[in-house]
Motif scaffolding. Structure first.
Motif, PDB file in Angstrom:
ATOM      1  N   GLY A  63       0.792  -1.218   0.000  1.00 58.34           N
ATOM      2  CA  GLY A  63       0.000   0.000   0.000  1.00 58.34           C
ATOM      3  C   GLY A  63       0.822   1.264   0.000  1.00 58.34           C
ATOM      4  O   GLY A  63       0.275   2.365   0.012  1.00 58.34           O
ATOM      5  N   GLU A  64       2.167   1.128  -0.020  1.00 60.49           N
ATOM      6  CA  GLU A  64       3.002   2.316  -0.039  1.00 60.49           C
ATOM      7  C   GLU A  64       3.362   2.664  -1.485  1.00 60.49           C
ATOM      8  O   GLU A  64       2.604   2.385  -2.403  1.00 60.49           O
ATOM      9  N   GLU A  65       4.522   3.247  -1.667  1.00 57.15           N
ATOM     10  CA  GLU A  65       4.887   3.797  -2.965  1.00 57.15           C
ATOM     11  C   GLU A  65       4.944   2.728  -4.061  1.00 57.15           C
ATOM     12  O   GLU A  65       5.246   1.569  -3.817  1.00 57.15           O
ATOM     13  N   GLU A  66       4.686   3.163  -5.301  1.00 56.13           N
ATOM     14  CA  GLU A  66       4.792   2.283  -6.454  1.00 56.13           C
ATOM     15  C   GLU A  66       6.264   2.069  -6.793  1.00 56.13           C
ATOM     16  O   GLU A  66       7.145   2.761  -6.291  1.00 56.13           O
ATOM     17  N   TRP A  67       6.517   1.130  -7.677  1.00 51.52           N
ATOM     18  CA  TRP A  67       7.890   0.884  -8.105  1.00 51.52           C
ATOM     19  C   TRP A  67       8.397   2.090  -8.884  1.00 51.52           C
ATOM     20  O   TRP A  67       7.638   2.888  -9.405  1.00 51.52           O
ATOM     21  N   ARG A  68       9.683   2.242  -8.941  1.00 50.14           N
ATOM     22  CA  ARG A  68      10.286   3.368  -9.641  1.00 50.14           C
ATOM     23  C   ARG A  68      11.518   2.888 -10.402  1.00 50.14           C
ATOM     24  O   ARG A  68      12.204   1.966  -9.961  1.00 50.14           O
ATOM     25  N   PRO A  69      11.818   3.475 -11.557  1.00 50.89           N
ATOM     26  CA  PRO A  69      12.950   3.005 -12.360  1.00 50.89           C
ATOM     27  C   PRO A  69      14.303   3.335 -11.755  1.00 50.89           C
ATOM     28  O   PRO A  69      15.284   2.631 -12.016  1.00 50.89           O
ATOM     29  N   THR A  70      14.374   4.415 -10.953  1.00 50.84           N
ATOM     30  CA  THR A  70      15.621   4.734 -10.269  1.00 50.84           C
ATOM     31  C   THR A  70      15.332   4.962  -8.793  1.00 50.84           C
ATOM     32  O   THR A  70      14.242   5.392  -8.422  1.00 50.84           O
ATOM     33  N   VAL A  71      16.322   4.665  -7.960  1.00 48.57           N
ATOM     34  CA  VAL A  71      16.185   4.827  -6.519  1.00 48.57           C
ATOM     35  C   VAL A  71      17.464   5.446  -5.973  1.00 48.57           C
ATOM     36  O   VAL A  71      18.490   5.521  -6.655  1.00 48.57           O
ATOM     37  N   ARG A  72      17.386   5.893  -4.720  1.00 46.94           N
ATOM     38  CA  ARG A  72      18.553   6.476  -4.056  1.00 46.94           C
ATOM     39  C   ARG A  72      19.040   5.494  -2.979  1.00 46.94           C
ATOM     40  O   ARG A  72      18.491   5.482  -1.876  1.00 46.94           O
ATOM     41  N   PRO A  73      20.047   4.689  -3.282  1.00 38.66           N
ATOM     42  CA  PRO A  73      20.516   3.719  -2.291  1.00 38.66           C
ATOM     43  C   PRO A  73      21.019   4.409  -1.023  1.00 38.66           C
ATOM     44  O   PRO A  73      21.818   5.349  -1.101  1.00 38.66           O
ATOM     45  N   PRO A  74      20.564   3.973   0.157  1.00 40.91           N
ATOM     46  CA  PRO A  74      21.015   4.587   1.408  1.00 40.91           C
ATOM     47  C   PRO A  74      22.528   4.558   1.564  1.00 40.91           C
ATOM     48  O   PRO A  74      23.117   5.465   2.131  1.00 40.91           O
ATOM     49  N   ARG A  75      23.166   3.519   1.063  1.00 40.28           N
ATOM     50  CA  ARG A  75      24.601   3.392   1.226  1.00 40.28           C
ATOM     51  C   ARG A  75      25.388   4.373   0.363  1.00 40.28           C
ATOM     52  O   ARG A  75      26.604   4.493   0.496  1.00 40.28           O
ATOM     53  N   LEU A  76      24.694   5.061  -0.539  1.00 35.80           N
ATOM     54  CA  LEU A  76      25.336   6.129  -1.309  1.00 35.80           C
ATOM     55  C   LEU A  76      24.925   7.493  -0.759  1.00 35.80           C
ATOM     56  O   LEU A  76      25.045   8.506  -1.431  1.00 35.80           O
ATOM     57  N   GLY A  77      24.427   7.492   0.459  1.00 33.51           N
ATOM     58  CA  GLY A  77      24.076   8.732   1.116  1.00 33.51           C
ATOM     59  C   GLY A  77      22.742   9.306   0.700  1.00 33.51           C
ATOM     60  O   GLY A  77      22.366  10.400   1.127  1.00 33.51           O
ATOM     61  N   GLY A  78      21.988   8.594  -0.143  1.00 34.03           N
ATOM     62  CA  GLY A  78      20.704   9.101  -0.608  1.00 34.03           C
ATOM     63  C   GLY A  78      20.838  10.240  -1.595  1.00 34.03           C
ATOM     64  O   GLY A  78      19.849  10.904  -1.918  1.00 34.03           O
ATOM     65  N   ASN A  79      22.055  10.461  -2.114  1.00 36.28           N
ATOM     66  CA  ASN A  79      22.297  11.595  -3.013  1.00 36.28           C
ATOM     67  C   ASN A  79      22.483  11.190  -4.460  1.00 36.28           C
ATOM     68  O   ASN A  79      22.510  12.046  -5.344  1.00 36.28           O
ATOM     69  N   GLN A  80      22.632   9.904  -4.720  1.00 30.00           N
ATOM     70  CA  GLN A  80      22.850   9.429  -6.080  1.00 30.00           C
ATOM     71  C   GLN A  80      21.743   8.460  -6.475  1.00 30.00           C
ATOM     72  O   GLN A  80      21.294   7.648  -5.660  1.00 30.00           O
ATOM     73  N   ARG A  81      21.330   8.554  -7.712  1.00 32.59           N
ATOM     74  CA  ARG A  81      20.312   7.641  -8.221  1.00 32.59           C
ATOM     75  C   ARG A  81      20.963   6.507  -9.001  1.00 32.59           C
ATOM     76  O   ARG A  81      21.914   6.716  -9.746  1.00 32.59           O
ATOM     77  N   MET A  82      20.411   5.325  -8.790  1.00 32.05           N
ATOM     78  CA  MET A  82      20.831   4.137  -9.527  1.00 32.05           C
ATOM     79  C   MET A  82      19.584   3.450 -10.066  1.00 32.05           C
ATOM     80  O   MET A  82      18.485   3.606  -9.506  1.00 32.05           O
TER      81      MET A  82
END
Length: 221
Positions: A63-82
Motif C-alpha cells: 500500500g506504499e509507494e509504487e515501483w520506480r525506475p531509479t532509486v537512491r541507495p542509502p549506502r550512497l548517502g541518498g544523493n545518487q540515483r541508480m
C-alpha cells in the motif's frame, strides 16, 4: 504471491534488520511453514545442503509507494540515483527479496510441524517466505564476481560496539553476538551522522536505544 512459511527471529522492526544476509551471521531464525505446507516430504534431501536461498516478500511496504525506475541507495548517502535493477531496493515491480542463509537444522517434528533453523537471515520477524531453494556451490558461487558501486562499502571497517553489561545478562550468548554484529554493520542511513542522535530498534522483545559517534556505537542503559 503464495506464502509458504514465515520467518521467526529477534529482529522485530524494519530498522536494525541486517541490510544483507550474512552480515549478522550468528543471528538464528526459524522458518515456520504455513499449515498447508507442513509436510516433511517437502523437505526430503534438504538436510544435505549447507545453505539455502529464501525468496520472500517485502510485506511491510504494501500500500506504499509504487515501483520506480531509479532509486537512491542509502549506502550512497541518498544523493545518487541508480537503476532499480542495479540495487536491492524494495520499491520494485515485484517486491521479492532473495537471501542466502546457512542451514543449521532440518527439524521434521515440532508442535508447528517441520521447521528449518537458519543463520544469517536479513529478514524481519514475521516476513512471508514464498519459496525455498538449495544453494548450489558449483553454480551459485562466483569467485571472480564484482560488486559494482557497493565494492567501496565492503572496504569499510565495522563499528566498535559497546553494550551494557546488564544486557549481556538478559540475552542468550547467540542473541548477544547477533546484536553486536548487526550494530557493527551500522544500521543507520548513510546520511545520518549526528553523534547526538538516539536511534531505537526492537530486538528480542526489547526496545534498544543507541548512539553512533565516529566509529563507535554505544547502546544506552
Amino acid at each position: 504471491m503464495l506464502t509458504i512459511a514465515r520467518i521467526r527471529n529477534d529482529f522485530q522492526s524494519k530498522f536494525g534488520v541486517p541490510r544483507q544476509s550474512g552480515i549478522a551471521g550468528s543471528a538464528v531464525s526459524t522458518v515456520v511453514f504455513e499449515p498447508a505446507f507442513r509436510q516433511a516430504e517437502a523437505l526430503r534431501g534438504l538436510e544435505g545442503f549447507s545453505h539455502v536461498w529464501l525468496l520472500w516478500e517485502f510485506s511491510e511496504l504494501k500500500g506504499e509507494e509504487e515501483w520506480r525506475p531509479t532509486v537512491r541507495p542509502p549506502r550512497l548517502g541518498g544523493n545518487q540515483r541508480m537503476g532499480v535493477f542495479a540495487t536491492r531496493s524494495p520499491f520494485r515491480p515485484n517486491r521479492i527479496g532473495l537471501s542466502s542463509v546457512r542451514l543449521l537444522k532440518v527439524e521434521l517434528s515440532s508442535p508447528d510441524g517441520p521447521l528449518l533453523r537458519v543463520a544469517g537471515a536479513d529478514l524481519m520477524d514475521g516476513t512471508p517466505i514464498i519459496d525455498i531453494k538449495p544453494y548450489l556451490p558449483y553454480t551459485d558461487c562466483h569467485e571472480d564476481a564484482t560488486g559494482g558501486f557497493t565494492d567501496a562499502e565492503t572496504r569499510e571497517k565495522p563499528l566498535e560496539v559497546i553494550l551494557p553489561d546488564a544486557l549481556r545478562q538478559q540475552l542468550s550468548p547467540v542473541q548477544f553476538t547477533a546484536l553486536r554484529e548487526a550494530l557493527a554493520a551500522d544500521p543507520r542511513p548513510r546520511y545520518h551522522r549526528d553523534p547526538s542522535r538516539v536511534y531505537t530498534m526492537l530486538y528480542a522483545g526489547r526496545e534498544l536505544r543507541f548512539r553512533v559517534d565516529g566509529t563507535v556505537a554505544t547502546v544506552l542503559p
